[in-house]
Motif scaffolding. Structure first.
Motif, PDB file in Angstrom:
ATOM      1  N   UNK A 147      96.957  71.645  25.316  1.00 53.80           N
ATOM      2  CA  UNK A 147      97.570  71.114  24.099  1.00 53.80           C
ATOM      3  C   UNK A 147      96.624  71.132  22.907  1.00 53.80           C
ATOM      4  N   UNK A 148      95.424  71.714  23.065  1.00 51.44           N
ATOM      5  CA  UNK A 148      94.481  71.710  21.962  1.00 51.44           C
ATOM      6  C   UNK A 148      93.810  73.068  21.815  1.00 51.44           C
ATOM      7  N   UNK A 149      92.991  73.180  20.749  1.00 47.13           N
ATOM      8  CA  UNK A 149      92.260  74.419  20.518  1.00 47.13           C
ATOM      9  C   UNK A 149      93.014  75.397  19.643  1.00 47.13           C
ATOM     10  N   UNK A 150      92.345  76.496  19.244  1.00 51.03           N
ATOM     11  CA  UNK A 150      92.973  77.499  18.385  1.00 51.03           C
ATOM     12  C   UNK A 150      94.088  78.241  19.097  1.00 51.03           C
ATOM     13  N   UNK A 151      95.076  78.670  18.339  1.00 52.59           N
ATOM     14  CA  UNK A 151      96.200  79.434  18.878  1.00 52.59           C
ATOM     15  C   UNK A 151      95.928  80.929  18.742  1.00 52.59           C
ATOM     16  N   UNK A 152      96.815  81.723  19.330  1.00 52.19           N
ATOM     17  CA  UNK A 152      96.712  83.173  19.169  1.00 52.19           C
ATOM     18  C   UNK A 152      96.893  83.559  17.704  1.00 52.19           C
ATOM     19  N   UNK A 153      97.738  82.838  16.982  1.00 46.94           N
ATOM     20  CA  UNK A 153      97.922  83.104  15.555  1.00 46.94           C
ATOM     21  C   UNK A 153      96.620  82.895  14.798  1.00 46.94           C
ATOM     22  N   UNK A 154      95.867  81.858  15.167  1.00 49.02           N
ATOM     23  CA  UNK A 154      94.585  81.614  14.521  1.00 49.02           C
ATOM     24  C   UNK A 154      93.647  82.799  14.712  1.00 49.02           C
ATOM     25  N   UNK A 155      93.599  83.335  15.920  1.00 47.38           N
ATOM     26  CA  UNK A 155      92.719  84.461  16.197  1.00 47.38           C
ATOM     27  C   UNK A 155      93.152  85.700  15.428  1.00 47.38           C
ATOM     28  N   UNK A 156      94.436  86.013  15.494  1.00 48.45           N
ATOM     29  CA  UNK A 156      94.931  87.235  14.858  1.00 48.45           C
ATOM     30  C   UNK A 156      94.782  87.176  13.340  1.00 48.45           C
ATOM     31  N   UNK A 157      94.960  86.011  12.777  1.00 49.44           N
ATOM     32  CA  UNK A 157      94.925  85.887  11.317  1.00 49.44           C
ATOM     33  C   UNK A 157      93.535  85.633  10.742  1.00 49.44           C
ATOM     34  N   UNK A 158      92.618  85.099  11.538  1.00 55.76           N
ATOM     35  CA  UNK A 158      91.333  84.658  10.996  1.00 55.76           C
ATOM     36  C   UNK A 158      90.127  85.483  11.422  1.00 55.76           C
ATOM     37  N   UNK A 159      90.159  86.092  12.594  1.00 57.84           N
ATOM     38  CA  UNK A 159      88.997  86.836  13.059  1.00 57.84           C
ATOM     39  C   UNK A 159      88.796  88.106  12.242  1.00 57.84           C
ATOM     40  N   UNK A 160      87.538  88.519  12.095  1.00 57.47           N
ATOM     41  CA  UNK A 160      87.312  89.785  11.403  1.00 57.47           C
ATOM     42  C   UNK A 160      87.725  90.932  12.316  1.00 57.47           C
ATOM     43  N   UNK A 161      87.842  92.095  11.749  1.00 61.49           N
ATOM     44  CA  UNK A 161      88.397  93.243  12.470  1.00 61.49           C
ATOM     45  C   UNK A 161      87.562  93.618  13.687  1.00 61.49           C
ATOM     46  N   UNK A 162      86.232  93.546  13.560  1.00 61.56           N
ATOM     47  CA  UNK A 162      85.354  93.920  14.668  1.00 61.56           C
ATOM     48  C   UNK A 162      85.536  92.972  15.852  1.00 61.56           C
ATOM     49  N   UNK A 163      85.571  91.673  15.586  1.00 61.66           N
ATOM     50  CA  UNK A 163      85.724  90.700  16.663  1.00 61.66           C
ATOM     51  C   UNK A 163      87.113  90.779  17.288  1.00 61.66           C
ATOM     52  N   UNK A 164      88.114  91.007  16.479  1.00 62.82           N
ATOM     53  CA  UNK A 164      89.470  91.147  17.001  1.00 62.82           C
ATOM     54  C   UNK A 164      89.562  92.356  17.922  1.00 62.82           C
ATOM     55  N   UNK A 165      88.951  93.461  17.525  1.00 62.04           N
ATOM     56  CA  UNK A 165      88.939  94.655  18.369  1.00 62.04           C
ATOM     57  C   UNK A 165      88.181  94.405  19.670  1.00 62.04           C
ATOM     58  N   UNK A 166      87.091  93.654  19.578  1.00 62.05           N
ATOM     59  CA  UNK A 166      86.307  93.355  20.782  1.00 62.05           C
ATOM     60  C   UNK A 166      87.133  92.565  21.793  1.00 62.05           C
ATOM     61  N   UNK A 167      87.870  91.564  21.322  1.00 60.01           N
ATOM     62  CA  UNK A 167      88.708  90.765  22.212  1.00 60.01           C
ATOM     63  C   UNK A 167      89.757  91.636  22.897  1.00 60.01           C
ATOM     64  N   UNK A 168      90.397  92.498  22.145  1.00 58.78           N
ATOM     65  CA  UNK A 168      91.435  93.359  22.725  1.00 58.78           C
ATOM     66  C   UNK A 168      90.840  94.336  23.737  1.00 58.78           C
ATOM     67  N   UNK A 169      89.635  94.805  23.468  1.00 63.09           N
ATOM     68  CA  UNK A 169      89.000  95.780  24.356  1.00 63.09           C
ATOM     69  C   UNK A 169      88.437  95.123  25.620  1.00 63.09           C
ATOM     70  N   UNK A 170      87.679  94.031  25.442  1.00 61.56           N
ATOM     71  CA  UNK A 170      87.004  93.392  26.573  1.00 61.56           C
ATOM     72  C   UNK A 170      87.974  92.619  27.454  1.00 61.56           C
ATOM     73  N   UNK A 171      88.827  91.802  26.843  1.00 66.61           N
ATOM     74  CA  UNK A 171      89.726  90.945  27.605  1.00 66.61           C
ATOM     75  C   UNK A 171      91.073  91.602  27.908  1.00 66.61           C
ATOM     76  N   UNK A 172      91.519  92.491  27.028  1.00 67.37           N
ATOM     77  CA  UNK A 172      92.781  93.172  27.270  1.00 67.37           C
ATOM     78  C   UNK A 172      92.617  94.543  27.876  1.00 67.37           C
ATOM     79  N   UNK A 173      91.373  95.030  27.941  1.00 64.96           N
ATOM     80  CA  UNK A 173      91.084  96.379  28.446  1.00 64.96           C
ATOM     81  C   UNK A 173      91.931  97.419  27.717  1.00 64.96           C
TER      82      UNK A 173
END
Length: 336
Positions: A147-173
């Motif tokens: 029930x707490x912490x950042x949402x997926x919307x927070x990540x998609x809207x706030x992270x810079x492009x490099x970090x967003x790509x890293x999450x998709x690559x490392x965690x989403x393969x």
């Protein structure tokens, strides 16, 4: 719990994956205490209680409280009659609303006979559009298991492009992570992402559509975001170390995984603790070279669901069970 897929909910009702195999691996019985670290709808808990064991369940999701009624009836209930008062549990159930990595905060070392973890997102979470896990149902872009912490919307809207790509690559393969991240950053400059289907459609456009693919183009990206939002890999690493600490000698650990990142962590952890490999993993706790084996593998290979189970529950298709028995050796020095 289940893999994130586009299987319609009516074709895949909530069914506990590898249930018989998990209960068999735990080998629990009357007088035993077992931790169900991922309670969900209580499928494993129900089966473990049927063996006569006591279950201490953990779940960070407050919504699972609605599944506890059948386990919490006691002989002291003013409305229960003598035939139904014990509800087959006789006070042998307790639910703790917390992450399973926190079990050492509630239990002493070497105090339980079994620990089971059913990883990933649950069928209930996936099928409830308002939770924001599914790319097949429109809902708020949330994805939080708790029930707490950042949402997926927070990540998609706030992270810079490099970090967003890293999450998709490392965690989403997701091998097209940079392209997808570029599309997301350009679109969010026009208006922020707030809904699941909106995000899924942009990812689909970034990858050129479905082109007859069996899996939806957004599958890997949604997995990556969900894992990042809930810190799932870090939670798993800490949970395995905690399980090592609270299991008695002879106690059993049974873990069901649903994708390669989870399975790699569990496989590496158990292999190292069983003295099978000197190597390490970027997603696993540090290796203590030369330490006595704290686990003995029940099977050297992961157990997969059979054809009969897959026919009933298609969402089980990527699941694997790994199990081990706690030895007399002390916990490794990284246990915390």
């Amino acid at each position: 719990m289940t893999e994130l897929s586009d299987t319609p909910p009516e074709a895949a009702p909530h069914v506990s994956v590898l249930l018989g195999e998990v209960v068999g691996a735990l080998a629990a019985g009357p007088g035993d205490v077992v931790i169900d670290g991922t309670f969900g709808a209580g499928g494993y808990t129900r089966a473990i209680l049927a063996t006569g064991a006591t279950v201490i369940a953990f779940d960070r999701d407050p919504s699972v409280q609605r599944f506890t009624a059948e386990f919490t009836a006691t002989a002291n209930s003013a409305t229960a009659n003598s035939a139904t008062a014990n509800s087959a549990t006789d006070g042998r159930f307790r639910l703790i609303e917390d992450r399973f990595s926190q079990i050492t905060a509630y239990l002493e070392d070497a105090s339980v006979d079994g620990v089971t973890l059913d990883l990933g997102v649950s069928s209930m979470q996936l099928d409830e559009a308002e939770r924001g896990f599914s790319f097949m149902r429109d809902g708020p872009l949330d994805m939080r298991m708790g029930a707490d912490g950042p949402t997926a919307a927070d990540l998609v809207n706030d992270l810079d492009q490099v970090e967003l790509a890293r999450i998709l690559y490392v965690y989403g393969e997701e091998h097209a992570s940079r392209r997808i991240a570029s599309f997301l950053v350009k679109r969010r400059a026009e208006r922020p992402f707030t809904r699941t289907l909106d995000l899924a459609h942009v990812i689909e456009r970034a990858l050129g559509g479905r082109k007859g693919a069996k899996a939806h183009p957004a599958t890997r990206s949604f997995q990556g975001l969900r894992i990042a939002v809930n810190a799932e890999l870090e939670e798993l690493e800490a949970g395995l170390v905690a399980a090592e600490r609270v299991l008695k000698p002879g106690g059993r650990l049974a873990v069901v995984t649903f994708h390669s990142l989870e399975d790699r962590i569990v496989k590496t952890f158990l292999a190292e603790r069983a003295g099978r490999t000197p190597g390490g993993s970027r997603h696993a706790p540090p290796v203590e070279v030369g330490a006595p084996a704290s686990f003995q593998l029940i099977s050297s290979k992961a157990i997969a669901p059979g054809e009969a189970e897959l026919a009933v529950n298609p969402r089980a298709r990527s699941s694997k069970l790994r199990a081990a028995v706690r030895t007399q050796a002390p916990v490794w020095s990284d246990a915390r």
